[in-house]
Design an enzyme around this catalytic site. Sequence first.
Site, PDB file in Angstrom:
ATOM      1  N   ASP A 160      -1.218   1.259  -3.958  1.00  0.00           N
ATOM      2  CA  ASP A 160      -2.082   0.263  -4.602  1.00  0.00           C
ATOM      3  C   ASP A 160      -3.404   0.854  -5.063  1.00  0.00           C
ATOM      4  O   ASP A 160      -4.322   0.126  -5.454  1.00  0.00           O
ATOM      5  CB  ASP A 160      -2.322  -0.940  -3.682  1.00  0.00           C
ATOM      6  CG  ASP A 160      -3.087  -0.587  -2.414  1.00  0.00           C
ATOM      7  OD1 ASP A 160      -3.044   0.590  -2.001  1.00  0.00           O
ATOM      8  OD2 ASP A 160      -3.701  -1.493  -1.822  1.00  0.00           O
ATOM      9  N   ASP A 179      -6.017   2.164  -3.747  1.00  0.00           N
ATOM     10  CA  ASP A 179      -7.318   2.020  -3.104  1.00  0.00           C
ATOM     11  C   ASP A 179      -7.720   3.302  -2.386  1.00  0.00           C
ATOM     12  O   ASP A 179      -8.818   3.399  -1.844  1.00  0.00           O
ATOM     13  CB  ASP A 179      -7.360   0.816  -2.154  1.00  0.00           C
ATOM     14  CG  ASP A 179      -6.407   0.920  -0.975  1.00  0.00           C
ATOM     15  OD1 ASP A 179      -5.568   1.842  -0.951  1.00  0.00           O
ATOM     16  OD2 ASP A 179      -6.499   0.062  -0.067  1.00  0.00           O
ATOM     17  N   SER A 232       0.811  -1.210   0.000  1.00  0.00           N
ATOM     18  CA  SER A 232       0.000   0.000   0.000  1.00  0.00           C
ATOM     19  C   SER A 232       0.849   1.267   0.000  1.00  0.00           C
ATOM     20  O   SER A 232       1.534   1.545  -0.960  1.00  0.00           O
ATOM     21  CB  SER A 232      -0.968  -0.034   1.191  1.00  0.00           C
ATOM     22  OG  SER A 232      -1.868   1.040   1.143  1.00  0.00           O
ATOM     23  N   ASP A 267      -2.329   6.331  -3.503  1.00  0.00           N
ATOM     24  CA  ASP A 267      -1.273   5.655  -2.762  1.00  0.00           C
ATOM     25  C   ASP A 267      -0.733   4.527  -3.637  1.00  0.00           C
ATOM     26  O   ASP A 267      -1.059   4.448  -4.825  1.00  0.00           O
ATOM     27  CB  ASP A 267      -1.800   5.142  -1.424  1.00  0.00           C
ATOM     28  CG  ASP A 267      -2.929   4.122  -1.585  1.00  0.00           C
ATOM     29  OD1 ASP A 267      -3.591   4.128  -2.648  1.00  0.00           O
ATOM     30  OD2 ASP A 267      -3.162   3.328  -0.666  1.00  0.00           O
TER      31      ASP A 267
END
Length: 456
Positions: free
Chosen positions: A243, A245, A97, A241
């Site tokens: 990833d 999400d 992440s 960010d």
Amino acid sequence: MAKLFGTDGVRGIIGDLITPEFSLKMGHAIGAYFGKGSRLLIGRDVRLGGDMILRSLTSGLLAEGIKVYDAGLLPTPALQFGIKSLGFDGGVMITASHNPPEYNGIKVISADGIEIPHENEDIIENYYFNNYLSKMEWRSYDNEVKTKENIIDIYIDAVLSQVDAEKIAKKGFKVVVDCANSVGSLTAPLLLRKLGVKAYTVNCNLDPYFPGRNPEPNADTLKNTMSYITLVGADAGFAHDGDADRAMIMDNNGRIQWGDRTGALLTEFSTKIWRNYNKKTYTSISSSNLVEEYLRPKGIEVNWTPVGSVTIAREITKRKDAISGFEDNGGYMHVPHHIVRDGAMTIALTLYMLSENNESLASLYDKLPQYYPIKTKIVVNKEQALCGVEAVKEKYSSYKILTIDGVKVFGDDFWLLVRPSGTEPLLRIFGEAKSPKKIEEIVNETIRHIKEKCIR
């Protein structure tokens, strides 16, 4: 027993915790958790070691009789939507992440496309620490990894179906989008093009060293990106960010807007469009009091949860009574689409909201109550952290408090949150007030009190 899972998956430094041996053992453990014959969809972000983890983990899964489908490079919410919409039994996302480039990690996802409940992580950890290996008969090793190539297209089409793309396109919006040199580069520019938006891309080339900025989108890492917004006269800015999400929003004046502020606006907007959903939202205890101050007079109920997107998602799934969920870090869950943090969905919803209002994004945010924030921390051990929480409870015993995750104090014109970090030996202290001087005084006095009581 040591703890592998944190607030959202397992994370560690590549070559330290994250090794081929570790990934292989995790593959066996995850495979045992899902059971022989299960169909799992696997994907990863751009981070170093991703392919190593993927291959080692896959070996463990295959050895447990799992049917593995490789989705390749893609954002976490794209993988999650693919798992849910295509009927997989679950999946694994290889990502760390927002962590720095030296980290990588593993998220385990259920058939509903949401990360597994925290209590189920203990099952996987038990298999891991007991070195679980199945004893399959040789004929059972007949599974081969299959490629699943169309997940991003399915995901983007689903996001587009939630908004009025034609209306957005007619507005002729200009935006700046910062993809953090990771998998948001594969979805954000594509989404914006399909929405008819002119996009100025920043850090939208894939690079596992994250040369443009740290993957965590915040006021420090986005200074350059914010300056581009006013330079090109953009209507908005978006920053992912690692990833993708999450999406941190920047308004047309180049100001970063924290996720709780965005969450409040998008929740209010969503209740006007999706009227068959309850006027109710869930947010983490680290969000500002402004959420309740702004939404409750509009008839929208605010429910507080412990910190962590998985906790919010699972609470919404259990209650089935909300239009949204969100965090102050830029994670927003649009329940009509999928009960997970979703950066692309956040971008599309923000543009949809902007297209429905004859106001600038800055003016919409300026309608929210103004608070001045402070975020700081104290280095402590576990006992000192627990003592610190109790000391704050005692000090503010005459105020309304919540103790679902540390202690949150609600004042008339301020709030204060003191909670142990879930990943580091720290006591985190967050606070806001309607004057910067007041919150500075409150935080400094709270720190002095904690040190006197707990750190000698």
